[in-house]
Design an enzyme around this catalytic site. Structure first.
Site, short mmCIF file in Angstrom:
data_model
loop_
_atom_site.label_atom_id
_atom_site.label_comp_id
_atom_site.label_asym_id
_atom_site.label_seq_id
_atom_site.Cartn_x
_atom_site.Cartn_y
_atom_site.Cartn_z
CE LYS A 204 5.02 -2.54 12.02
NZ LYS A 204 4.92 -1.46 11.34
C1 LIG Z 1 5.07 -0.90 9.61
C2 LIG Z 1 6.18 -0.85 9.05
C3 LIG Z 1 6.61 0.48 8.32
C4 LIG Z 1 5.69 1.74 8.19
O1 LIG Z 1 5.66 2.10 9.69
P1 LIG Z 1 4.58 3.30 9.71
O2 LIG Z 1 4.87 3.92 10.97
O3 LIG Z 1 3.13 2.73 9.72
O4 LIG Z 1 4.99 4.38 8.63
C5 LIG Z 1 7.83 0.31 7.45
N1 LIG Z 1 8.36 -0.72 7.48
C6 LIG Z 1 8.09 -1.95 7.97
C7 LIG Z 1 8.99 -3.26 7.79
C8 LIG Z 1 7.01 -1.89 8.61
O5 LIG Z 1 6.53 -3.31 9.16
#
Ligand SMILES: *Cc1c(COP(=O)(O)O)cnc(C)c1O
Length: 409
Positions: A204
């Site tokens: 991210k």
């Molecule tokens: C990556 C993602 C999540 C989950 O994030 P985590 O930190 O891995 O739980 C939720 N929603 C979207 C749209 C994502 O891309």
């Protein structure tokens, strides 16, 4: 040369912060996490005091957010079908029912036109695709800022108010991001809905390896999420083990184990300082892609607008099927053959076996998402991309498009 879809940029300051944390002897939730929460809250604030609760994933943040606003078994929660698993699975944790909404064909965030139609149909006791909604309470809507571009939150908030439900943002892609409202910029997470949930997963925009954050202007919501993030204990261990703390605690609810470690927060603090630089680097690469792909009629580039600050988490192109002699799967193969690893975000949720089997969806129930799914390709986009890597991606797209344009055009 091979270009990965994402590469974490080694961060020596993060390493130093981890070492400091290890040497301090305090590894789990403690002073680093408190500081990370404070700094993150400041980073997203639009002037008001923001309460930030650090947790070990965005999925955990979404779960705690739904719990805090009072989602119960059998409630309805509206979720875009064009999203990652987490957005809807957290609804199922409560044995509540996700009601899907179609995608806007341009931004791929939820279509507010369709959202309005779905909310009205539920209120009127009509039939939406999938689950039976009659007699059930519409409790919340979870918009996703697809790719890091803020969705039309103003409209979502107005509709939610009209139909009496809460807005919880899935801002997993959207840090830092903002949109303009009445001439001023509003940062996502600074009171843009009741609770905003961020992800610090490895790929991210900023990362702690695994991690997440929930932000809100409401102290009571923050307090509830904090309590439930740590077993439902009425005081957290940082307070319990601090000199002034006490050995005793009371369990006031059957909570979860979602707290973020100080090791992760140490990384997060270092990443937070670089967030604006990362965003600028992503934007510069995205703008170059835009420029070089502008004259390729066979693909559609992501929408741009001066009204939003895009976090540029993803760079998603849409193939124009009539203009291409190959399909999306072959396009990705051809990119791979030229050394470029692509991805797809995402197969719509209503086209996954679990949701088809549970609620009986057909692909055509959400025609925009189903059509987009056949056309979308996410290209590599990360701050540490080298000049050469960017050129390899651009050249690969140009080559594949030119080589496989439809004949007879
Ligand atoms: C990556 C993602 C999540 C989950 O994030 P985590 O930190 O891995 O739980 C939720 N929603 C979207 C749209 C994502 O891309």
């Amino acid at each position: 040369m091979n270009v990965p879809f994402f590469r974490y940029e080694f961060d020596p300051e993060a390493l130093a912060a981890i070492e400091e944390c290890l040497r301090s002897g305090w590894l789990t939730t403690g002073p680093k996490t408190k500081e990370f929460e404070k700094r993150f809250a400041e980073a997203v604030s639009n002037g008001e005091t923001i309460h930030a609760v650090a947790v070990n994933s965005c999925t955990a943040a979404l779960h705690l957010a739904l719990e805090a606003v009072g989602v119960k078994r059998g409630d309805l929660v509206v979720v875009p079908t064009m999203t990652f698993a987490a957005t809807a699975e957290v609804v199922r944790y409560f044995d509540a029912i996700p009601v899907f909404v179609d995608a806007d064909p341009v931004t791929l965030s939820l279509s507010t036109l369709h959202l309005e139609e779905v909310m009205k149909t539920i209120a009127d006791g009509g039939k939406v695709p999938g689950p039976v909604t009659r007699g059930r309470r519409l409790r919340a809507v979870i918009p996703v800022h697809y790719g890091g571009r803020p969705c039309d939150l103003g409209k979502v908030n107005v509709l939610a108010a009209r139909y009496g439900c809460d807005v919880i943002e899935d801002a997993a892609h959207a840090f830092p991001a903002a949109f303009s409202e009445n001439g001023s910029l509003k940062k996502i997470g600074g009171g843009t809905s009741r609770i905003t949930c961020f992800s610090f997963y490895a790929n991210k925009t900023i990362t702690t390896g695994e991690g997440g954050m929930a932000t809100t202007t409401e102290p009571l919501l923050a307090e509830r999420m904090r309590l439930m993030s740590l077993h439902g204990m009425d005081r957290d261990p940082w307070n319990r083990y601090a000199k002034s703390g006490t050995w005793d605690y009371r369990l006031v609810a059957p909570g979860f184990k979602y707290n973020l470690t100080d090791i992760a927060s140490a990384i997060g603090l270092s990443q937070l300082e670089k967030a604006e630089r990362f965003r600028a680097a992503r934007q510069a690469i995205a703008e170059r892609y835009d420029r070089f792909f502008a004259d390729l009629e066979e693909i559609e580039t992501p929408p741009r607008s001066d009204d939003v600050v895009d976090a540029h988490h993803l760079y998603v192109i849409k193939l124009r099927p009539a203009a291409m002699a190959i399909d999306r799967a072959r396009f990705i193969e051809e990119m791979r053959a030229r050394g470029v690893v692509c991805s797809v975000h995402w197969r719509p949720l209503h086209m996954h076996p679990y949701y088809v089997e549970t609620y009986g969806y057909a692909p055509g129930d959400y025609p925009q998402a189903a059509a987009a799914w056949e056309r979308i390709v996410s290209l590599p986009l990360f701050p540490s991309m080298t000049e050469e890597e960017i050129e390899v991606v651009i050249t690969a797209v140009q080559e594949v498009v030119r080589r496989f344009r439809s004949k007879g055009r």
